[in-house]
Design a protein around this motif. Sequence first.
Motif, PDB file in Angstrom:
ATOM      1  N   ASP A   1       0.840  -1.212   0.000  1.00  0.00           N
ATOM      2  CA  ASP A   1       0.000   0.000   0.000  1.00  0.00           C
ATOM      3  C   ASP A   1       0.869   1.254   0.000  1.00  0.00           C
ATOM      4  OD1 ASP A   1      -2.390  -1.398   0.045  1.00  0.00           O
ATOM      5  OD2 ASP A   1      -2.719  -1.125   2.198  1.00  0.00           O
ATOM      6  N   MET A   2       1.891   1.247   0.845  1.00  0.00           N
ATOM      7  CA  MET A   2       2.735   2.434   0.948  1.00  0.00           C
ATOM      8  C   MET A   2       3.652   2.584  -0.256  1.00  0.00           C
ATOM      9  SD  MET A   2       1.893   4.366   3.373  1.00  0.00           S
ATOM     10  CE  MET A   2       0.341   3.944   2.611  1.00  0.00           C
ATOM     11  N   LEU A   3       4.090   1.490  -0.855  1.00  0.00           N
ATOM     12  CA  LEU A   3       4.870   1.596  -2.082  1.00  0.00           C
ATOM     13  C   LEU A   3       4.033   2.277  -3.165  1.00  0.00           C
ATOM     14  CD1 LEU A   3       6.708  -1.837  -2.133  1.00  0.00           C
ATOM     15  CD2 LEU A   3       7.785   0.426  -2.002  1.00  0.00           C
ATOM     16  N   MET A   4       2.746   1.919  -3.238  1.00  0.00           N
ATOM     17  CA  MET A   4       1.860   2.551  -4.210  1.00  0.00           C
ATOM     18  C   MET A   4       1.675   4.030  -3.887  1.00  0.00           C
ATOM     19  SD  MET A   4       0.278   1.751  -6.932  1.00  0.00           S
ATOM     20  CE  MET A   4      -0.751   2.723  -8.002  1.00  0.00           C
ATOM     21  N   THR A   5       1.568   4.373  -2.617  1.00  0.00           N
ATOM     22  CA  THR A   5       1.405   5.769  -2.218  1.00  0.00           C
ATOM     23  C   THR A   5       2.687   6.557  -2.502  1.00  0.00           C
ATOM     24  OG1 THR A   5      -0.186   5.108  -0.531  1.00  0.00           O
ATOM     25  CG2 THR A   5       0.759   7.296  -0.309  1.00  0.00           C
ATOM     26  N   VAL A   6       3.828   5.940  -2.249  1.00  0.00           N
ATOM     27  CA  VAL A   6       5.115   6.589  -2.576  1.00  0.00           C
ATOM     28  C   VAL A   6       5.180   6.855  -4.080  1.00  0.00           C
ATOM     29  CG1 VAL A   6       7.605   6.185  -2.726  1.00  0.00           C
ATOM     30  CG2 VAL A   6       6.407   5.764  -0.576  1.00  0.00           C
ATOM     31  N   LEU A   7       4.784   5.878  -4.891  1.00  0.00           N
ATOM     32  CA  LEU A   7       4.771   6.062  -6.345  1.00  0.00           C
ATOM     33  C   LEU A   7       3.848   7.209  -6.747  1.00  0.00           C
ATOM     34  CD1 LEU A   7       4.633   2.443  -7.780  1.00  0.00           C
ATOM     35  CD2 LEU A   7       6.494   4.090  -7.963  1.00  0.00           C
ATOM     36  N   THR A   8       2.677   7.260  -6.140  1.00  0.00           N
ATOM     37  CA  THR A   8       1.711   8.314  -6.451  1.00  0.00           C
ATOM     38  C   THR A   8       2.268   9.683  -6.082  1.00  0.00           C
ATOM     39  OG1 THR A   8      -0.090   6.746  -6.096  1.00  0.00           O
ATOM     40  CG2 THR A   8      -0.667   9.076  -6.079  1.00  0.00           C
ATOM     41  N   ALA A   9       2.952   9.764  -4.954  1.00  0.00           N
ATOM     42  CA  ALA A   9       3.559  11.037  -4.544  1.00  0.00           C
ATOM     43  C   ALA A   9       4.664  11.444  -5.513  1.00  0.00           C
ATOM     44  CB  ALA A   9       4.106  10.929  -3.115  1.00  0.00           C
ATOM     45  N   HIS A  10       5.475  10.492  -5.932  1.00  0.00           N
ATOM     46  CA  HIS A  10       6.530  10.805  -6.914  1.00  0.00           C
ATOM     47  C   HIS A  10       5.905  11.263  -8.235  1.00  0.00           C
ATOM     48  CE1 HIS A  10      10.304  10.023  -4.942  1.00  0.00           C
ATOM     49  NE2 HIS A  10       9.874   8.854  -4.490  1.00  0.00           N
ATOM     50  N   ALA A  11       4.815  10.629  -8.629  1.00  0.00           N
ATOM     51  CA  ALA A  11       4.127  11.047  -9.856  1.00  0.00           C
ATOM     52  C   ALA A  11       3.606  12.471  -9.719  1.00  0.00           C
ATOM     53  CB  ALA A  11       2.989  10.082 -10.178  1.00  0.00           C
ATOM     54  N   ALA A  12       3.049  12.800  -8.564  1.00  0.00           N
ATOM     55  CA  ALA A  12       2.539  14.156  -8.328  1.00  0.00           C
ATOM     56  C   ALA A  12       3.662  15.188  -8.357  1.00  0.00           C
ATOM     57  CB  ALA A  12       1.793  14.215  -6.997  1.00  0.00           C
ATOM     58  N   LYS A  13       4.853  14.773  -7.969  1.00  0.00           N
ATOM     59  CA  LYS A  13       6.016  15.671  -7.997  1.00  0.00           C
ATOM     60  C   LYS A  13       6.624  15.778  -9.396  1.00  0.00           C
ATOM     61  CE  LYS A  13       9.146  15.411  -4.952  1.00  0.00           C
ATOM     62  NZ  LYS A  13      10.153  15.211  -3.946  1.00  0.00           N
ATOM     63  N   GLY A  14       6.208  14.899 -10.298  1.00  0.00           N
ATOM     64  CA  GLY A  14       6.787  14.896 -11.637  1.00  0.00           C
ATOM     65  C   GLY A  14       8.088  14.117 -11.728  1.00  0.00           C
ATOM     66  N   SER A  15       8.343  13.245 -10.768  1.00  0.00           N
ATOM     67  CA  SER A  15       9.563  12.422 -10.753  1.00  0.00           C
ATOM     68  C   SER A  15       9.335  11.165 -11.596  1.00  0.00           C
ATOM     69  CB  SER A  15       9.924  12.046  -9.311  1.00  0.00           C
ATOM     70  OG  SER A  15      10.091  13.176  -8.516  1.00  0.00           O
ATOM     71  N   HIS A  16       9.222  11.361 -12.897  1.00  0.00           N
ATOM     72  CA  HIS A  16       8.812  10.289 -13.795  1.00  0.00           C
ATOM     73  C   HIS A  16       9.761   9.097 -13.803  1.00  0.00           C
ATOM     74  CE1 HIS A  16       5.760  13.010 -15.069  1.00  0.00           C
ATOM     75  NE2 HIS A  16       6.617  13.870 -15.605  1.00  0.00           N
ATOM     76  N   ASP A  17      11.063   9.347 -13.834  1.00  0.00           N
ATOM     77  CA  ASP A  17      12.013   8.233 -13.859  1.00  0.00           C
ATOM     78  C   ASP A  17      11.892   7.365 -12.612  1.00  0.00           C
ATOM     79  OD1 ASP A  17      12.996   8.964 -16.335  1.00  0.00           O
ATOM     80  OD2 ASP A  17      14.622  10.174 -15.504  1.00  0.00           O
ATOM     81  N   THR A  18      11.719   8.005 -11.465  1.00  0.00           N
ATOM     82  CA  THR A  18      11.562   7.261 -10.210  1.00  0.00           C
ATOM     83  C   THR A  18      10.306   6.414 -10.250  1.00  0.00           C
ATOM     84  OG1 THR A  18      12.725   8.989  -8.991  1.00  0.00           O
ATOM     85  CG2 THR A  18      11.343   7.501  -7.702  1.00  0.00           C
ATOM     86  N   VAL A  19       9.211   6.985 -10.757  1.00  0.00           N
ATOM     87  CA  VAL A  19       7.949   6.241 -10.852  1.00  0.00           C
ATOM     88  C   VAL A  19       8.119   5.020 -11.747  1.00  0.00           C
ATOM     89  CG1 VAL A  19       5.544   6.327 -11.640  1.00  0.00           C
ATOM     90  CG2 VAL A  19       6.519   8.267 -10.403  1.00  0.00           C
ATOM     91  N   LEU A  20       8.771   5.198 -12.880  1.00  0.00           N
ATOM     92  CA  LEU A  20       8.937   4.073 -13.806  1.00  0.00           C
ATOM     93  C   LEU A  20       9.795   2.966 -13.204  1.00  0.00           C
ATOM     94  CD1 LEU A  20       9.362   5.995 -17.190  1.00  0.00           C
ATOM     95  CD2 LEU A  20       7.319   4.837 -16.303  1.00  0.00           C
ATOM     96  N   GLN A  21      10.875   3.338 -12.523  1.00  0.00           N
ATOM     97  CA  GLN A  21      11.752   2.321 -11.920  1.00  0.00           C
ATOM     98  C   GLN A  21      11.066   1.611 -10.753  1.00  0.00           C
ATOM     99  OE1 GLN A  21      15.270   4.514 -10.932  1.00  0.00           O
ATOM    100  NE2 GLN A  21      15.906   4.744 -13.065  1.00  0.00           N
ATOM    101  N   MET A  22      10.544   2.394  -9.817  1.00  0.00           N
ATOM    102  CA  MET A  22       9.892   1.792  -8.649  1.00  0.00           C
ATOM    103  C   MET A  22       8.619   1.053  -9.052  1.00  0.00           C
ATOM    104  SD  MET A  22      10.230   4.625  -5.629  1.00  0.00           S
ATOM    105  CE  MET A  22       9.395   3.562  -4.468  1.00  0.00           C
TER     106      MET A  22
END
Length: 132
Positions: A80-101
């Motif tokens: 659940d928290m990994l998904m929330t971390v991904l969503t937060a990175h997406a909201a920040k525009g950290s696209h590379d991090t979202v794709l890797q994680m």
Amino acid sequence: LLNTLSEAHLQLYDTAAAVSAAQDAWSTLRERGDRAGRASALRSLARARLADDAPDPALDAASEALELYRELEDAQGEDDMLMTVLTAHAAKGSHDTVLQMGDRLRRRCQASGDRRREAAVLRLLARTSLAM
């Protein structure tokens, strides 16, 4: 109870009240030494912060909750928290991090048979790819 109150405020789109209730729950549960409760309160706080368009504080809360869920060996809470971390990175525009994680979480979901979460990850990955 405060944690449930936070989630209820989110359902009513009252993000300020949701943040306040989650912070109160976190503080109370920290004083009691309840790590599982604290993780749950941080999960609510992260969701409230995301709903309030505050991805940095959401990421902080989700990351802290993720560590607690790992310590508690709670795989579902961790996912659940990994998904929330991904969503937060997406909201920040950290696209590379979202794709890797996201790819790692997708594989984790496949391995555990969690098709619903895998679909959510794939949707987030697709939205992120389109935003690049």
